[in-house]
Design an enzyme around this catalytic site. Structure first.
Site, mmCIF file in Angstrom:
data_model
loop_
_atom_site.group_PDB
_atom_site.id
_atom_site.type_symbol
_atom_site.label_atom_id
_atom_site.label_comp_id
_atom_site.label_asym_id
_atom_site.label_seq_id
_atom_site.Cartn_x
_atom_site.Cartn_y
_atom_site.Cartn_z
ATOM 1 N N ASP A 113 -4.354 -15.504 7.153
ATOM 2 C CA ASP A 113 -3.080 -15.998 6.619
ATOM 3 C C ASP A 113 -2.310 -16.841 7.635
ATOM 4 O O ASP A 113 -1.313 -17.487 7.285
ATOM 5 C CB ASP A 113 -2.208 -14.825 6.152
ATOM 6 C CG ASP A 113 -2.840 -14.099 4.974
ATOM 7 O OD1 ASP A 113 -3.684 -14.711 4.292
ATOM 8 O OD2 ASP A 113 -2.512 -12.923 4.753
ATOM 9 N N ARG A 140 3.332 -19.658 2.861
ATOM 10 C CA ARG A 140 2.844 -19.860 4.240
ATOM 11 C C ARG A 140 2.844 -21.350 4.601
ATOM 12 O O ARG A 140 3.111 -21.719 5.742
ATOM 13 C CB ARG A 140 1.444 -19.262 4.415
ATOM 14 C CG ARG A 140 1.370 -17.801 3.973
ATOM 15 C CD ARG A 140 0.947 -16.854 5.047
ATOM 16 N NE ARG A 140 0.894 -15.504 4.520
ATOM 17 C CZ ARG A 140 1.818 -14.554 4.749
ATOM 18 N NH1 ARG A 140 2.843 -14.797 5.534
ATOM 19 N NH2 ARG A 140 1.695 -13.356 4.219
ATOM 20 N N ARG A 155 0.828 -1.216 0.000
ATOM 21 C CA ARG A 155 0.000 0.000 0.000
ATOM 22 C C ARG A 155 0.859 1.261 0.000
ATOM 23 O O ARG A 155 0.482 2.283 -0.561
ATOM 24 C CB ARG A 155 -0.962 -0.039 1.196
ATOM 25 C CG ARG A 155 -2.120 -1.040 0.940
ATOM 26 C CD ARG A 155 -2.678 -1.590 2.221
ATOM 27 N NE ARG A 155 -3.876 -2.401 2.029
ATOM 28 C CZ ARG A 155 -3.868 -3.728 1.783
ATOM 29 N NH1 ARG A 155 -2.733 -4.376 1.668
ATOM 30 N NH2 ARG A 155 -5.014 -4.391 1.659
ATOM 31 N N SER A 203 -13.068 -9.295 2.558
ATOM 32 C CA SER A 203 -11.781 -9.344 1.859
ATOM 33 C C SER A 203 -11.204 -7.944 1.757
ATOM 34 O O SER A 203 -11.816 -7.045 1.172
ATOM 35 C CB SER A 203 -11.959 -9.941 0.460
ATOM 36 O OG SER A 203 -10.875 -9.549 -0.369
HETATM 37 O O1 SPQ Z 1 -1.189 -11.089 -1.955
HETATM 38 P P1 SPQ Z 1 -1.696 -12.462 -1.658
HETATM 39 O O2 SPQ Z 1 -0.988 -13.460 -2.490
HETATM 40 O O3 SPQ Z 1 -3.194 -12.575 -1.808
HETATM 41 O O4 SPQ Z 1 -1.321 -12.744 -0.124
HETATM 42 C C1 SPQ Z 1 -1.937 -13.406 0.990
HETATM 43 C C2 SPQ Z 1 -0.760 -14.094 1.778
HETATM 44 O O5 SPQ Z 1 -0.926 -15.141 2.385
HETATM 45 O O6 SPQ Z 1 0.308 -13.479 1.805
HETATM 46 C C3 SPQ Z 1 -3.011 -14.430 0.627
HETATM 47 F F1 SPQ Z 1 -2.591 -15.399 -0.065
HETATM 48 O O7 SPQ Z 1 -2.474 -12.447 1.916
HETATM 49 C C4 SPQ Z 1 -3.600 -11.600 1.618
HETATM 50 C C5 SPQ Z 1 -4.687 -11.875 2.639
HETATM 51 O O8 SPQ Z 1 -5.083 -13.221 2.615
HETATM 52 C C6 SPQ Z 1 -3.132 -10.175 1.721
HETATM 53 C C7 SPQ Z 1 -4.255 -9.191 1.871
HETATM 54 C C8 SPQ Z 1 -3.979 -7.744 1.678
HETATM 55 O O9 SPQ Z 1 -2.821 -7.313 1.774
HETATM 56 O O10 SPQ Z 1 -4.958 -7.003 1.445
HETATM 57 C C9 SPQ Z 1 -5.514 -9.573 2.238
HETATM 58 C C10 SPQ Z 1 -5.914 -10.986 2.437
HETATM 59 O O11 SPQ Z 1 -6.615 -11.441 1.273
HETATM 60 P P2 SPQ Z 1 -8.207 -11.198 1.083
HETATM 61 O O12 SPQ Z 1 -8.538 -11.964 -0.157
HETATM 62 O O13 SPQ Z 1 -8.836 -11.780 2.302
HETATM 63 O O14 SPQ Z 1 -8.441 -9.779 0.939
#
Ligand code: SPQ
Length: 433
Positions: A319, A392, A27, A169
């Site tokens: 996560d 992870r 961000r 999300s």
């Molecule tokens: O970026 P990515 O690959 O989606 O990363 C993950 C992780 O485990 O590092 C999920 F695989 O984290 C996401 C998290 O699950 C990071 C995130 C964010 O920075 O906004 C939000 C979460 O996902 P979501 O789909 O719940 O919004």
């Protein structure tokens, strides 16, 4: 393809820092790029996912220079991005593709966004549908009722809207809020449960007016962001591996300094306390709108207890579920993890992958459609296991290896670089064999 060999440890001790928070680092690059003036970032996570975000913004005309965990960004303002000369490449990063899509939707140029084999399996309908309702022109590869990368986006004039999201999300919420910055009027997102709120906090820190009436977030379009100095705390999702190791490896006493303690991320601390783990939070402070502090772990002399984990807690530890599964193998009774179907659409199907790999080490785990049942305590034994390309899962299995009898080999561990460069070296520093 890299692999890791892990032997059981007799204790973990010392003081450590974990790398910067991945969500906040992404961000910082994105908001710093569309802010006015300079943004300086300290504690930036120079892992593959966040470096992919940096490369995307270089393609969009930004001057970004990263030296280790320091990053400086000369912001171009809301309307200063330029059309990229080739498709933006996000590698493995779901956060990059979903958030950047919100920004790209409101530009006056077209672009394409692609990534690696894993990202091409991540569902995008969740952001495409709301962005289409805002007037965006965005499409992906259609398959089985969903859409997948590569995404094609034609820059458009956007209109504000109120969106009731079917899932909690942060990536969906953030894509809509970022598109909302380019829309006329007030854009509102209402979530079924509160997801991580780093986007809202950073927008506010950079001077935007964002109304946060949980679970409702609103932003007025056209607001100018001001470049700032951002100090990124350590990532609690990375600290989680050392937290669980510190509790499970006998005789351990470990201090993890400067860990992000945003209330939307600390579900794992609540879980550890409810299970009876020795975890103490010390020296909490708030910097750049993000709370942080030190975490002290002491190995448990009494058994941990199994608990039920579900509902609004899930987005606050989503996560950390693979490493919580490792913790639960050592708890007395049946740990129930439910309402976590989202795990099936991460870098791997984390319900399937962590269950099958921990079972190879002797764990008793039953997969459920939306979670797992973990029966404990079980003595783990060394085995050859696979990360399925998921960072992870790879690191969770490494921690399981520390308490297993014999040697554990984790195959396919290059993926650890996406979020935790230096993981194995740090583990070697704190572990006594
Ligand atoms: O970026 P990515 O690959 O989606 O990363 C993950 C992780 O485990 O590092 C999920 F695989 O984290 C996401 C998290 O699950 C990071 C995130 C964010 O920075 O906004 C939000 C979460 O996902 P979501 O789909 O719940 O919004």
């Amino acid at each position: 393809m890299a692999s890791l060999k892990i032997k059981s440890a007799s204790k973990l001790s010392g003081e450590i820092h974990v790398p910067g928070d991945k969500s906040i680092s992404h961000r910082a690059v994105m908001l710093g790029s569309i802010a006015e003036g300079e943004t300086r970032v300290e504690g930036f996570l120079a892992g593959e996912d966040c470096l992919a975000t940096v490369e995307c913004f270089k393609q969009l005309g930004l001057q970004l220079s990263a030296i280790g965990s320091r990053l400086s960004i000369q912001g171009k303002g809301l309307r200063g991005l330029k059309k990229p000369s080739k498709p933006l490449y996000v590698g493995n990063s779901g956060t990059t593709i979903r958030l950047i899509s919100g920004i790209m939707a409101g530009q006056n140029f077209d672009c394409e966004i692609s990534g690696d084999a894993s990202i091409q399996k991540r569902p995008m309908k969740r952001i495409i549908d709301p962005l289409l309702s805002m007037g965006a022109k965005i499409s992906g590869k259609k398959q089985k009722g969903n859409s997948f990368p590569p995404l094609k986006i034609k820059g458009s004039k956007l209109k504000a809207m109120e969106y009731r999201s079917p899932i909690a999300s942060a990536q969906v919420k953030s894509a809509i809020l970022l598109a909302g910055l380019y829309a006329d009027g007030t854009t509102t997102v209402i979530e079924p449960a509160h997801s991580r709120d780093h986007t809202e906090r950073m927008l506010s820190f950079m001077g935007a007016k964002v109304s946060m009436l949980k679970p409702e977030v609103s932003i007025i379009g056209g607001q100018t962001l001001q470049g700032r100095e951002i100090h990124v705390p350590g990532d609690i999702s990375s600290a989680a591996f050392f937290m669980v190791a510190g509790l499970l490896v006998p005789n351990s006493n470990l201090l993890i300094r400067n860990v992000g303690l945003n209330p939307t991320r600390i579900g794992i601390i609540e879980v550890i306390h409810r299970m009876g783990g020795n975890l103490e939070v010390q020296d909490e402070q708030l910097i750049a709108y993000e709370p942080r502090g030190n975490i002290r772990l002491t190995a448990n002399s009494s058994r941990l207890s199994a608990i039920e984990i579900g509902g609004e807690l899930i987005p606050r530890l989503i996560d950390e579920i693979p490493i919580i599964a490792v913790l639960a193998t050592q708890a007395e009774g049946t740990t129930v993890i439910k309402d976590a179907k989202e795990l099936r659409v991460k870098e791997s199907d984390r319900i399937a992958t962590i269950s099958s790999e921990l079972r190879k080490m002797g764990a008793k785990i039953e997969e459920q459609e939306d979670g797992m049942l973990i029966f404990g305590p079980t003595k783990l034994k060394g085995a050859i296991v696979d990360s399925h390309g998921d960072h992870r899962v790879a690191m969770s299995l490494a921690i399981a290896g520390l308490i297993a009898e014999g040697e554990t080999t984790i195959e396919n561990t290059d993926c650890i670089e996406t979020s935790f460069p230096g993981f194995k070296s740090l583990l070697d520093v704190v572990c006594t064999k």
